[in-house]
Design an enzyme around this catalytic site. Structure first.
Site, PDB file in Angstrom:
ATOM      1  N   ASN A 180       0.816  -1.225   0.000  1.00 46.11           N
ATOM      2  CA  ASN A 180       0.000   0.000   0.000  1.00 46.11           C
ATOM      3  C   ASN A 180       0.848   1.272   0.000  1.00 46.11           C
ATOM      4  O   ASN A 180       0.376   2.330  -0.399  1.00 46.11           O
ATOM      5  CB  ASN A 180      -0.913  -0.036   1.236  1.00 46.11           C
TER       6      ASN A 180
ATOM      7  N   THR B  93      -9.189  11.466   1.210  1.00 47.59           N
ATOM      8  CA  THR B  93      -8.254  11.457   2.340  1.00 47.59           C
ATOM      9  C   THR B  93      -6.900  10.955   1.839  1.00 47.59           C
ATOM     10  O   THR B  93      -6.752  10.624   0.669  1.00 47.59           O
ATOM     11  CB  THR B  93      -8.762  10.520   3.457  1.00 47.59           C
TER      12      THR B  93
ATOM     13  N   VAL C 257      -9.922   9.269  -3.649  1.00 49.36           N
ATOM     14  CA  VAL C 257     -10.405   9.255  -2.276  1.00 49.36           C
ATOM     15  C   VAL C 257     -10.035  10.631  -1.733  1.00 49.36           C
ATOM     16  O   VAL C 257      -9.002  11.182  -2.104  1.00 49.36           O
ATOM     17  CB  VAL C 257      -9.702   8.124  -1.478  1.00 49.36           C
TER      18      VAL C 257
ATOM     19  N   TYR D  50       3.606   8.934 -11.330  1.00 48.49           N
ATOM     20  CA  TYR D  50       2.571   8.212 -10.568  1.00 48.49           C
ATOM     21  C   TYR D  50       1.846   7.217 -11.479  1.00 48.49           C
ATOM     22  O   TYR D  50       1.702   6.045 -11.139  1.00 48.49           O
ATOM     23  CB  TYR D  50       1.589   9.227  -9.971  1.00 48.49           C
TER      24      TYR D  50
ATOM     25  N   LYS E 182       1.943   3.115 -11.286  1.00 49.03           N
ATOM     26  CA  LYS E 182       0.733   2.331 -11.011  1.00 49.03           C
ATOM     27  C   LYS E 182       0.413   1.385 -12.176  1.00 49.03           C
ATOM     28  O   LYS E 182      -0.042   0.267 -11.964  1.00 49.03           O
ATOM     29  CB  LYS E 182      -0.446   3.254 -10.694  1.00 49.03           C
TER      30      LYS E 182
END
Ligand SMILES: NC(=O)c1ccc[n+]([C@@H]2O[C@H](COP(=O)([O-])OP(=O)(O)OC[C@H]3O[C@@H](n4cnc5c(N)ncnc54)[C@H](O)[C@@H]3O)[C@@H](O)[C@H]2O)c1
Length: 281
Positions: free
Chosen positions: A110, A212, A210, A177, A181
């Protein structure tokens, strides 16, 4: 929350980058613990290098708080510092997990960097390397040594890679990024092929935005780059999502628990969207 998958009770999981409250890692650790899994919550613990803003780091204190709050909720959980870029630390934390809980059944990759966003013309090599390093090399290292242990145990295992919608689509200012991914999905497929004969499954989860964790930082960045207020950016984002809301850490945690359960025993090599219908290929 009561357990949905009783077969998970007593299993052992290691979750990377799970030291920040409200992060996806914390939600997955919490959910696995609620299923009776013994969870090792890990995170880098302190900022390494000038590129890492303190606000993007799961500190030792935060990590300890996450573990304590999971224990308060009745779960079994230990916090350990782990920089996923450090091969020696990866091996040592996996050994410490096995010593503490007697084995390792689940790895959740993660840990991630999402804050180094820039147009390609402005991105430095060291910024590119920092993102690719944590998001991809870190997942490789943890996979390698966790899988080594799972193969030796001979009782199968589960590897869950937290990729992103950025593993399926391109986003401006996110070259490193998106590349990392997309690469994680490739790593997922090869891991699934190579480890299937050992009863180890490997799947990726691709959450959309998301609000957060590092998603909050990315949303602010995109809003600014597009000349919008954060509220206007989030409203436009919501409009693109068929289910009408951004993702929650719990949405990813639910998918993770299912992928770790017996119900998902014939599912491997997948890159599963958890995006309210925003992403569907
Ligand atoms: N929030 C989103 O919108 C979103 C969407 C899709 C995917 N994701 C992915 O979910 C994962 C978790 O992100 P989050 O949004 O919960 O943010 P987060 O900031 O809570 O989690 C990222 C964690 O990675 C840790 N980390 C960074 N470098 C590390 C290193 N070298 N070793 C170990 N840990 C390190 C950070 O300390 C942090 O705790 C990331 O891989 C991210 O790419 C997030």
């Amino acid at each position: 929350m009561s357990a949905r998958f009783p077969e998970l009770a007593g299993k052992v999981a290691l979750v990377t980058g799970a030291g920040r409250a409200k992060g996806l890692g914390e939600a997955m650790a919490r959910r696995l613990a609620a299923e009776g899994v013994k969870v090792v919550v890990t995170d880098i613990g302190r900022a390494r290098g000038p590129e890492m803003p303190v606000t993007a780091v799961g500190t030792e204190e935060e990590m300890a708080q996450v573990a304590a709050s999971i224990r308060e909720a009745g779960g079994e959980c230990t916090a350990m510092a782990l920089d996923v870029l450090d091969e020696h630390q990866v091996r040592a934390v996996i050994a410490a997990t096995v010593e503490r809980y007697g084995g390792l059944d689940i790895l959740v990759n993660n840990a991630g960097i999402g804050y180094l966003m820039k147009p390609i013309l402005e991105m430095s090599l060291s910024e590119w390397d920092a993102v690719l390093g944590v998001n991809l090399r870190g997942a490789f290292l943890c996979t390698k040594y966790a899988a080594e242990r799972m193969v030796a145990q001979g009782r199968g295992g589960r590897i869950v890679n937290i990729a992103s919608q950025a593993a399926k689509s391109g986003f401006p200012f996110a070259s490193a990024y998106c590349a990392s991914k997309h690469g994680m999905v490739g790593l997922t497929r090869v891991t699934a092929i190579e480890l299937g004969k050992h009863g180890i499954t490997c799947n990726a989860i691709c959450p959309n935005h998301v609000t957060t964790g590092l998603g909050a930082w990315q949303n602010e960045y995109f809003a600014k780059a597009l000349g919008l207020t954060l509220e206007a950016y989030l409203a436009a984002m919501k409009g693109r999502i068929p289910l009408g809301r951004p993702g929650l850490p719990e949405d990813t945690a639910n998918a993770c628990a299912w992928l770790c359960s017996d119900e998902a025993r014939y599912v491997t090599g997948e890159a599963m969207n958890v995006s309210g219908g925003e992403e569907y290929h």
